[in-house]
Design a protein around this motif. Structure first.
Motif, PDB file in Angstrom:
ATOM      1  N   SER A  34      -1.886   1.418  -8.296  1.00 21.15           N
ATOM      2  CA  SER A  34      -2.904   2.148  -7.533  1.00 21.15           C
ATOM      3  C   SER A  34      -4.340   1.764  -7.887  1.00 21.15           C
ATOM      4  O   SER A  34      -5.248   1.970  -7.089  1.00 21.15           O
ATOM      5  CB  SER A  34      -2.737   3.674  -7.675  1.00 21.15           C
ATOM      6  N   TYR A  56       7.238  -8.802   1.837  1.00 21.80           N
ATOM      7  CA  TYR A  56       6.930  -7.606   2.634  1.00 21.80           C
ATOM      8  C   TYR A  56       6.056  -7.934   3.841  1.00 21.80           C
ATOM      9  O   TYR A  56       6.243  -7.379   4.926  1.00 21.80           O
ATOM     10  CB  TYR A  56       6.246  -6.568   1.744  1.00 21.80           C
ATOM     11  N   ASN A  99      -1.158  -4.185  -6.114  1.00 17.63           N
ATOM     12  CA  ASN A  99      -1.577  -2.782  -6.209  1.00 17.63           C
ATOM     13  C   ASN A  99      -0.415  -1.854  -6.597  1.00 17.63           C
ATOM     14  O   ASN A  99      -0.271  -0.751  -6.061  1.00 17.63           O
ATOM     15  CB  ASN A  99      -2.191  -2.327  -4.878  1.00 17.63           C
ATOM     16  N   LYS A 148       4.332   9.894  -2.388  1.00 11.11           N
ATOM     17  CA  LYS A 148       2.890   9.798  -2.154  1.00 11.11           C
ATOM     18  C   LYS A 148       2.412   8.352  -2.144  1.00 11.11           C
ATOM     19  O   LYS A 148       1.278   8.082  -1.749  1.00 11.11           O
ATOM     20  CB  LYS A 148       2.134  10.569  -3.242  1.00 11.11           C
ATOM     21  N   SER A 149       3.265   7.446  -2.585  1.00 13.24           N
ATOM     22  CA  SER A 149       2.867   6.047  -2.691  1.00 13.24           C
ATOM     23  C   SER A 149       3.023   5.330  -1.349  1.00 13.24           C
ATOM     24  O   SER A 149       3.738   5.794  -0.453  1.00 13.24           O
ATOM     25  CB  SER A 149       3.720   5.330  -3.751  1.00 13.24           C
ATOM     26  N   TYR A 150       2.369   4.179  -1.229  1.00 14.03           N
ATOM     27  CA  TYR A 150       2.534   3.347  -0.044  1.00 14.03           C
ATOM     28  C   TYR A 150       3.970   2.823   0.031  1.00 14.03           C
ATOM     29  O   TYR A 150       4.655   2.683  -0.986  1.00 14.03           O
ATOM     30  CB  TYR A 150       1.566   2.173  -0.073  1.00 14.03           C
ATOM     31  N   VAL A 151       4.411   2.529   1.240  1.00 15.06           N
ATOM     32  CA  VAL A 151       5.778   2.040   1.436  1.00 15.06           C
ATOM     33  C   VAL A 151       6.013   0.767   0.636  1.00 15.06           C
ATOM     34  O   VAL A 151       7.057   0.601  -0.003  1.00 15.06           O
ATOM     35  CB  VAL A 151       6.049   1.785   2.931  1.00 15.06           C
ATOM     36  N   GLN A 152       5.049  -0.143   0.642  1.00 17.70           N
ATOM     37  CA  GLN A 152       5.207  -1.404  -0.097  1.00 17.70           C
ATOM     38  C   GLN A 152       5.375  -1.152  -1.592  1.00 17.70           C
ATOM     39  O   GLN A 152       6.184  -1.811  -2.246  1.00 17.70           O
ATOM     40  CB  GLN A 152       4.001  -2.311   0.152  1.00 17.70           C
ATOM     41  N   ARG A 158       6.560   1.595  -3.036  1.00 19.18           N
ATOM     42  CA  ARG A 158       7.875   2.203  -3.263  1.00 19.18           C
ATOM     43  C   ARG A 158       8.974   1.140  -3.258  1.00 19.18           C
ATOM     44  O   ARG A 158       9.855   1.132  -4.114  1.00 19.18           O
ATOM     45  CB  ARG A 158       8.155   3.268  -2.190  1.00 19.18           C
TER      46      ARG A 158
END
Length: 328
Positions: free
Chosen positions: A87, A131, A84, A251-255, A257
């Motif tokens: 997005s 992750y 993902n 704004k993105s998920y930690v994974q 980024r």
């Protein structure tokens, strides 16, 4: 063109094949009589003793390279969608990889860096899985083996070992066993290579394998800059990608980024390791196409003004085709 590939439609595979033909026909029509294909480093020729450098005709060489590029493009697309990174499902990473793999004519033929891109993609599947991994020792060991295999094919690939440690820093808390596991995986492959050298009474040559790693970074490179004007839209797209990424980064998920941070280091390491080879080979930078394809896909997917991103892609495509027919 961009809007067509923004949608995840399996029929886009057909359009990818058409694009492969369009971007390579110029080189195919004026290809040299012989194209050398070097699959492994000289120190690994003991593993492949037969002569193979001119096995394929120029036409077959270009065709097989295109098939490999298409396969890699689909793998990269699957990787980006699986984790993902963009997005939403899309075919843009595949489109970008097919396009970038036609930037220069050395990219369009069978070469060691082209085969190594399969290993880069394999590495990324494992690196991004760290992750959510509870125990990364086995994954790090496997990654060490992959880097070692890549080093047998193309020695500068050895520097991608740094990506294993960088990924461990980014995705995992420090565990010295995981760091050592990568080294053990790498040494496993070269241990068996050393055994082959020993049985061939050439053990003294084995220790000279890593001599090119001591090569100093060049102060200058003699190139004809006019032949690299095709990179102008590439640089522009990279700038726009970084601008768009910094807008959406928090704004993105930690994974996501962390994944893009890893891709950035992979891009840098792959690009900066070119100096290991005594002769400057442009096909080395094909290793950068894997992370760059995700970068460009990110920009085109998040671009808001259609006329801008469609014009930029059209400019890139026209530049590629134009410079195939005009080498100055």
């Amino acid at each position: 063109m961009i809007n067509l590939f923004k949608v995840y439609n399996p029929l886009n595979v057909i359009w990818l094949a058409v694009l492969l033909l369009i971007t390579r026909i110029g080189y195919a029509l004026q290809a040299p009589d012989k194209i050398q294909f070097v699959f492994v480093e000289p120190f690994a020729r003991l593993l492949i003793p037969a002569s193979y450098e001119y096995t394929f005709s120029p036409g077959m060489n270009i065709f097989l390279a295109a098939v490999l590029v298409l396969a890699q493009a689909l793998l990269i697309n699957y990787l980006a969608n699986l984790y993902n990174l963009l997005s939403r499902p899309t075919f843009l990473p595949a489109l970008m990889y097919v396009t970038l793999s036609a930037l220069f004519t050395p990219f369009m033929v069978l070469s060691a860096p082209l085969f190594c891109n399969f290993l880069v993609i394999w590495m990324l599947f494992k690196l991004l899985s760290l992750y959510k991994s509870d125990d990364a020792k086995s994954t790090a060991y496997d990654l060490g083996i992959i880097v070692a295999i890549g080093s047998l094919i193309y020695l500068p690939f050895i520097y991608l070992f740094l990506c294993i440690w960088i990924a461990l820093i980014i995705f995992k808390p420090f565990n010295w066993r995981e760091w050592i596991s990568g080294i053990l995986g790498y040494l496993t492959v070269f241990f068996f290579l050393a055994v082959i050298y020993y049985l061939s009474n050439r053990l003294g040559y084995f220790f000279k394998i890593w001599a090119p790693l001591g090569t100093r970074f060049p102060n200058s490179i003699n190139i004809r800059y006019i032949n690299y004007l095709v990179l102008v839209p590439v640089v522009l797209l990279l700038i726009l990608y970084f601008y768009k990424l910094q807008q959406n980064y928090l704004k993105s998920y930690v994974q996501v980024r962390k994944s893009f941070l890893l891709l950035f280091f992979l891009f840098l390491i792959a690009g900066m390791s070119f100096y290991v080879k005594s002769q400057f080979n442009l096909n080395h930078f094909l290793l950068c196409a894997v992370p760059a394809s995700v970068f460009f896909a990110y920009y085109f997917l998040n671009g808001t003004k259609k006329w801008i991103y469609e014009s930029l892609y059209f400019l890139l495509l026209i530049s590629i085709i134009y410079f195939q027919f005009n080498t100055f």
